[in-house]
Scaffold this active site. Structure first.
Site, PDB file in Angstrom:
ATOM      1  N   LYS A 115       1.338  20.819  16.494  1.00  0.00           N
ATOM      2  CA  LYS A 115       0.918  20.047  17.673  1.00  0.00           C
ATOM      3  C   LYS A 115       2.157  19.699  18.482  1.00  0.00           C
ATOM      4  CE  LYS A 115      -1.604  15.747  18.753  1.00  0.00           C
ATOM      5  NZ  LYS A 115      -2.259  14.571  18.146  1.00  0.00           N
ATOM      6  N   SER A 153      -6.687  11.404  15.632  1.00  0.00           N
ATOM      7  CA  SER A 153      -6.396  12.651  16.351  1.00  0.00           C
ATOM      8  C   SER A 153      -6.313  13.915  15.521  1.00  0.00           C
ATOM      9  CB  SER A 153      -5.100  12.505  17.138  1.00  0.00           C
ATOM     10  OG  SER A 153      -5.396  11.871  18.343  1.00  0.00           O
ATOM     11  N   SER A 159      -6.887  13.859  19.811  1.00  0.00           N
ATOM     12  CA  SER A 159      -6.050  14.549  20.750  1.00  0.00           C
ATOM     13  C   SER A 159      -5.543  15.926  20.268  1.00  0.00           C
ATOM     14  CB  SER A 159      -4.844  13.671  21.091  1.00  0.00           C
ATOM     15  OG  SER A 159      -4.042  13.440  19.952  1.00  0.00           O
TER      16      SER A 159
HETATM   17  N1  GLN Z   1      -8.609   9.206  20.268  1.00  0.00           N
HETATM   18  C1  GLN Z   1      -7.712   8.176  19.870  1.00  0.00           C
HETATM   19  C2  GLN Z   1      -7.040   7.579  21.078  1.00  0.00           C
HETATM   20  O1  GLN Z   1      -7.274   8.057  22.129  1.00  0.00           O
HETATM   21  C3  GLN Z   1      -6.764   8.690  18.839  1.00  0.00           C
HETATM   22  C4  GLN Z   1      -5.423   9.067  19.301  1.00  0.00           C
HETATM   23  C5  GLN Z   1      -4.500   9.598  18.246  1.00  0.00           C
HETATM   24  O2  GLN Z   1      -4.767   9.527  17.045  1.00  0.00           O
HETATM   25  N2  GLN Z   1      -3.372  10.097  18.683  1.00  0.00           N
HETATM   26  O3  GLN Z   1      -6.319   6.655  20.992  1.00  0.00           O
END
Ligand code: GLN
Length: 469
Positions: free
Chosen positions: A73, A172, A148
């Site tokens: 990532k 994420s 994400s």
């Molecule tokens: N979807 C979550 C957020 O928007 C998780 C983000 C993450 O784990 N980086 O904060």
């Protein structure tokens, strides 16, 4: 191919490392024009490394991830490669050093194939907040892959890499794994070094692992977990390693919080989760009904604390230290122009929210209250886990949704994180594994364990995927 499949090719000498690497690069070439999972492949350096490994002696071949390619990532640094965090502001930034997780993977013989798309700095649940375009769900090209780490999940689901690593702050790694039918682990906070992981919300950030099966996740966990001097939060003792295969679930106590099953959960998902829990029960596990009222507030607590931390972590992107620069006439206009042009809307929204909850007039009402609520939630989970070994429930309240469907409605988008933020708030390990489909799209089962019991979580998850049917 799984890691074990690739390793079999190496022991049987039916494929060389170069051939395996070329096969993955060819697969990316063939599929990624449609999917948009990778922002860049590191084809030349991957081939070079593959040739080196093919020429290496027995010592090298004995390494645990010898010749295993992986996707990274784009929030984890690889020395000498661009690292953008999905943001325009770091579009031209080259990493000066490698993350500890990358160093350990490479030292174990793994080969980084490229960097995958993501919501800007991890802020999002659909990968639509990337500055570099959307990634499509390989199972339905009209739908999001989750976020994400949507690029990573699409890469795994489309067999463009056998495994990958990525930041999991509020879900994420787990949520996109669920939406694409993969497995995703968030380790206990501090179990895997965050050194070289770009900070989003530091008290939640972890390096997670995604693959098609739990065995592969465990193989990667064994390599990258453990004490690291460079991360002050990293654990001083090494965690137990998963045993995989010898797990007997009879007597396992599975906690099921009633708060997980309210009207925010898509009704079609309930059946699959219940069936999965019933499969454990049929093998002798015991279901423990839990009532943890504070779980209803988990999302609100996360969405106060996370933006507060995001807002302060984003301070470093000022156009003076690294990344892209938009020129201004004086210092202030220079910083303003750089940040105005460099950040996308979702990151700006969180900077505003975070600055608000930390501001002098509101810090007590929002930030400090949320800190106390987080402590209360952590205590409530600790207490609940005295009566059970793991807690199970859905990973995501819905299956993958259509691209664009939630993008203009941030609150609905945030709701997709209701279950994944729970272990994130308490620093606990959790894994998402596939448990059937709804309308042909995958559903994820989230298994959360006690602090530092990552091995238990993986063992329990592995049992489900390998259970006799
Ligand atoms: N979807 C979550 C957020 O928007 C998780 C983000 C993450 O784990 N980086 O904060």
């Amino acid at each position: 191919m799984t890691i074990r499949d690739i390793q079999k090719h190496y022991t049987d000498r039916t494929m060389s490392v170069r051939e395996v690497t070329d096969a993955y690069l060819a697969r990316i070439e063939e599929r990624d024009g449609t999917l948009g999972a990778f922002l860049e492949t590191f084809a030349a350096s991957a081939r070079l490394r593959a040739d080196e490994l093919d020429a290496a002696g027995e010592d090298e071949r004995a390494k645990p991830l010898y010749g295993i390619p992986f996707a990274n990532k784009d929030i984890i640094l690889v020395a000498g490669k661009t690292a953008s965090g999905g943001s325009r502001i770091l579009e031209s930034y080259t990493a000066a050093y490698s993350a500890t997780a990358i160093e350990r993977l490479e030292a174990a013989g793994a080969i980084v194939l490229g960097r995958t798309n993501m919501d800007e700095f991890g802020c999002g649940s659909s990968t639509e907040s990337s500055a570099f375009g959307v990634t499509k769900n390989p199972l339905d090209l009209e739908r999001v892959p989750g976020g994400s780490s949507g690029g990573l999940a699409a890469a795994i689901a489309a067999e463009m890499a056998p495994f990958g690593i990525g930041g999991d702050t509020g879900g994420s790694v787990r949520q996109p794994a669920a939406l694409c039918g993969a497995c995703g682990l968030r380790p206990t906070y501090g179990a895997i070094s965050r050194y070289g992981l770009m900070a989003m919300a530091s008290s939640f950030d972890t390096v997670g692992i995604m693959a098609t099966n739990v065995e592969d996740i465990a193989s990667v966990f064994r390599v990258i977990a453990g004490r690291d001097e460079k991360d002050a939060n990293s654990h001083t003792v090494d965690l137990p390693i998963p045993e995989l295969g010898v797990m007997d679930v009879s007597g396992l106590r599975i906690g099921v919080p009633k708060q997980y099953f309210d009207d925010r959960l898509e009704p079609g998902i309930v059946k699959n989760i219940e069936q999965a829990i019933a499969a454990y029960e049929a093998a002798g596990a015991v279901r423990v009904e839990l009532d943890i009222p504070i779980l209803e507030d988990a999302l609100a607590i996360y969405y106060v604390l996370m933006p507060a931390e995001v807002s302060s972590n984003m301070n470093r992107y000022d156009g003076l230290q690294y990344g892209s620069v938009t020129e201004g006439n004086d210092l202030l206009s220079h910083v303003r122009a750089t940040r105005g042009a460099g950040f996308g809307d979702e990151v700006k929204r969180r900077i505003l929210l975070g600055t608000f909850v930390l501001s002098a007039g509101y810090v007590d009402a929002y930030y400090k209250k949320a800190v106390r609520a987080r402590e209360a939630l952590t205590r409530a989970l600790e207490e609940a886990m005295r009566d059970c070994d793991v807690i199970m429930g859905p990973t995501s309240p819905t299956i993958a949704w259509k691209i664009g469907e939630k993008f203009d409605d941030p609150v609905t988008m945030y709701l997709s994180d209701i279950y994944t933020v729970v272990p994130s708030l308490a620093g606990l390990p959790a894994i998402s594994i596939p448990c059937g489909t709804l309308d042909g799209l995958p559903i994820g089962l989230q298994i959360m364990g006690r602090f530092a019991q990552d091995a238990k979580v993986m063992d329990v998850a592995h049992w489900y995927l390998e259970r006799p049917q």
